[in-house]
Scaffold this active site. Structure first.
Site, short mmCIF file in Angstrom:
data_model
loop_
_atom_site.label_atom_id
_atom_site.label_comp_id
_atom_site.label_asym_id
_atom_site.label_seq_id
_atom_site.Cartn_x
_atom_site.Cartn_y
_atom_site.Cartn_z
N GLY A 142 6.45 -6.49 -0.35
CA GLY A 142 5.99 -6.31 0.79
C GLY A 142 6.75 -6.55 2.09
O GLY A 142 8.10 -6.74 2.00
N GLU A 172 11.73 -2.31 11.05
CA GLU A 172 11.18 -1.47 10.31
C GLU A 172 10.28 -0.32 11.26
O GLU A 172 9.27 -0.94 11.70
CB GLU A 172 10.36 -1.71 9.11
CG GLU A 172 11.37 -2.18 7.90
CD GLU A 172 10.59 -2.58 6.73
OE1 GLU A 172 9.68 -3.31 7.01
OE2 GLU A 172 10.78 -1.82 5.80
N TRP A 192 0.72 -1.43 0.11
CA TRP A 192 -0.03 -0.15 0.07
C TRP A 192 0.65 1.11 0.11
O TRP A 192 0.46 2.26 -0.34
CB TRP A 192 -0.95 0.02 1.27
CG TRP A 192 -0.15 -0.20 2.31
CD1 TRP A 192 -0.12 -1.40 3.14
CD2 TRP A 192 0.71 0.69 3.19
NE1 TRP A 192 0.95 -1.48 4.29
CE2 TRP A 192 1.10 -0.03 4.38
CE3 TRP A 192 0.80 2.18 3.15
CZ2 TRP A 192 2.10 0.70 5.26
CZ3 TRP A 192 1.88 2.62 4.09
CH2 TRP A 192 2.30 2.00 5.18
N ASN A 193 2.22 1.23 0.20
CA ASN A 193 2.86 2.39 0.71
C ASN A 193 3.15 3.22 -0.52
O ASN A 193 3.31 4.30 -0.64
CB ASN A 193 4.13 2.19 1.47
CG ASN A 193 5.20 1.29 0.79
OD1 ASN A 193 4.83 0.55 -0.29
ND2 ASN A 193 6.49 1.11 1.41
N SER A 242 15.83 6.13 -5.35
CA SER A 242 14.86 5.52 -6.23
C SER A 242 15.01 6.18 -7.70
O SER A 242 14.98 7.26 -7.76
CB SER A 242 13.54 5.40 -5.97
OG SER A 242 13.37 4.87 -4.82
N CYS A 276 10.25 1.41 2.44
CA CYS A 276 11.11 0.36 2.69
C CYS A 276 12.58 0.85 2.47
O CYS A 276 13.49 0.38 3.28
CB CYS A 276 11.12 -0.91 1.55
SG CYS A 276 11.28 -0.20 -0.21
#
Ligand code: NAP
Length: 490
Positions: free
Chosen positions: A238, A391, A160-161, A451, A294
């Site tokens: 995930g 986390e 979902w993030n 990223s 993450c």
């Protein structure tokens, strides 16, 4: 194009299952609510796929596989490129939709539209560069041909993030390689994937090539799909515990797997660092996506000589951040995804405080509607604290101090995770030593965001298997075949 108002936007998002090119209700007609985490209000309802619907989606993907694999790479690339353009045309709508269902500030959602859609443009360009090689064996008696072929029908499970980017990072390379796909988006954020699927349809994607099955029964839907021999690949993003379970299930059919799992990123600041750059990098590495990434810096490992100044400067910047609903002007910290996320972050913070951490800012949930956690800075966190092993997935900075380089490396590597590390130093040789010594799949050297669609994203250790993006990304969806032929000469 300007974003529509919320109601008009939501009314235009498909809320059914996409199976074989048709939008339809789930078997039995069940639907589930999608909530706005900033208010708790129901945004809309979405069809709730059953295991039967999951298998119907796989039927469609398997049925479309041969023709899609035979479609000219240029054509596959052009469909992806058109989808990229359509996303640019509707970028405000997609950004608002993501903010509504996930909570991140609108400006960050707009950033994710740029980042996430780039996987369609990048892989549109890669689709026409799938190549092989022709060689002579050392004996000179044979000729070897190495060719690349689509893996076959794929099943994607996304979190979902990053509702857009985690889907496009898989869909882009799979379609470019000639694979058909079934996607199960996260229950909390299915809308962005559904709208993206509609955009791909509009771009000309043939029926059955992409199928989307949102569900509240992730395990029950997934099991028969993984057990079906027509499936050839699983790609999952995930948490590590769910990833481990899926790897075990995928082993039964020896599926190709790509696993993008959890992280516990170290952010190391040496005494020779440019502190302005380190603080700017820290803000990005920690607070991007409300800390729910993450790649989020989870452990700030700071040299004793600069720690006081680094923590003071960082605390000042964090204390100036505006918390609120992501759609409101100037908001930098939105809500966490749900009450469980707030409870988890707070448990970690209270454990650290109980072990003597120095609370420089925040330290608890924000009262009122929505699921907000106060931006928090903890200094001198004890080595035994859970927050250093888990986390956090929230706007919480935790700082530990070191004096020797070897100690920083030991602390940074003291985790079963290995996704990304961040290092701030002005010393080139030290930076190079860190590239060699830090056990992570990616590193930000004097930067706080890594990223990029052109780069191979992925982790080592329990952070995952495989890479997404870059030249490497498409190879996750290609099988290598080698053919031996005789020498054409007598
Ligand atoms: P999660 O609980 O593991 O869920 C991820 C996805 O798996 C969701 O779609 C979920 O469905 C599904 N799922 C859960 N149990 C399943 C089962 N038994 N069988 C099949 N599917 C199942 O993780 P999350 O909380 O959504 O996401 C956060 C995690 O993702 C963090 O650990 C983060 O580090 C990681 N992440 C990694 C990367 C990376 O690239 N390495 C990127 C982003 C996030 P439901 O939504 O229906 O539960």
């Amino acid at each position: 194009m300007a974003a529509k108002d919320e109601a008009t936007l939501l009314a235009g998002v498909p809320t059914g299952l996409l199976v074989g090119g048709t939008w339809r209700e789930a078997t039995g007609g069940r639907r589930f609510d999608v909530l706005d985490p900033a208010t708790g209000a129901v945004l809309t309802t979405v069809a709730d796929a059953t295991p039967e619907d999951g298998l119907a989606a796989l039927d469609a993907a398997a049925g479309a596989q041969e023709e899609w694999a035979a479609t000219a790479p240029r054509k596959r690339g052009e469909i992806l490129r058109t989808a990229w353009q359509l996303i640019q045309d509707r970028k405000d709508d997609l950004a608002l939709l993501m903010t509504l269902e996930m909570g991140k500030p609108l400006a960050e959602a707009a950033g994710e539209v740029t980042y996430g859609s780039e996987f369609f443009r990048w892989f549109a360009e890669e689709a026409v560069r799938i190549s092989g090689r022709y060689g002579i064996n050392p004996e000179g008696t044979g000729r070897t041909i190495v060719s690349q072929h689509p893996v076959g029908p794929c099943y994607f499970i996304t979190p979902w993030n990053f509702p857009l980017a985690m889907a496009t990072r898989k869909i882009g390379p799979a379609l470019a390689a000639g694979c058909t796909v079934v996607v199960k988006p996260a229950e909390l954020t299915p809308l962005t994937t559904l709208l993206t699927a509609a955009i791909l349809q509009e771009a000309g994607l043939p029926a059955g090539v992409l199928n989307v099955v949102p569900t509240t029964s992730a395990g029950a839907l997934t099991e028969p799909i993984l057990a079906d021999r027509r499936l050839r690949k699983l790609s999952f993003t995930g948490s590590t515990p769910v990833g481990k379970r899926l790897i075990a299930q995928a082993a039964e059919n020896v599926l190709r797997t790509s696993m993008e799992l959890g992280g516990n990123a170290p952010f190391v600041v040496f005494d020779d660092a440019d502190l302005d750059a380190a603080v700017t990098g820290a803000m990005l590495a920690k607070f991007r996506n409300v800390g729910e990434a993450c790649t989020a810096a989870n452990r700030f490992i700071v040299h004793e000589a600069v720690a006081d100044e680094f923590v003071s400067r960082l605390t000042e910047k964090v204390s100036a951040m505006t918390v609120g609903r992501g759609t409101d002007d100037g908001v930098q910290v939105g809500p966490l995804i749900n009450a469980a996320a707030v409870a988890k972050a707070d448990e970690l913070v209270q454990d650290a405080i109980g072990r003597g951490a120095d609370v420089r800012l925040g330290g608890g949930p924000v009262d009122g509607p929505g699921t907000f956690y106060a931006p928090t800075v903890l200094d001198r966190v004890d080595a035994g604290s859970d927050i250093l092993r888990t986390e956090i997935f929230g706007p919480v900075v935790s700082v530990v101090r070191f004096t020797e380089e070897a100690e920083a490396v030991r602390i940074a590597n003291d985790t079963e995770f290995g996704l990304v590390s961040y290092v701030f130093t002005r010393d080139l040789a030290r930076g190079q030593r860190m590239i060699e010594r830090l056990q992570t799949g990616m590193m930000g050297l004097n930067v706080g965001v890594i990223s990029n669609a052109s780069a191979p994203f992925g982790g080592v250790k329990q952070s995952g298997i495989g890479r997404e993006g870059g030249f490497e990304g498409i190879h996750e969806y290609l099988d290598t075949k080698y053919t031996m032929t005789p020498s054409p000469f007598p």
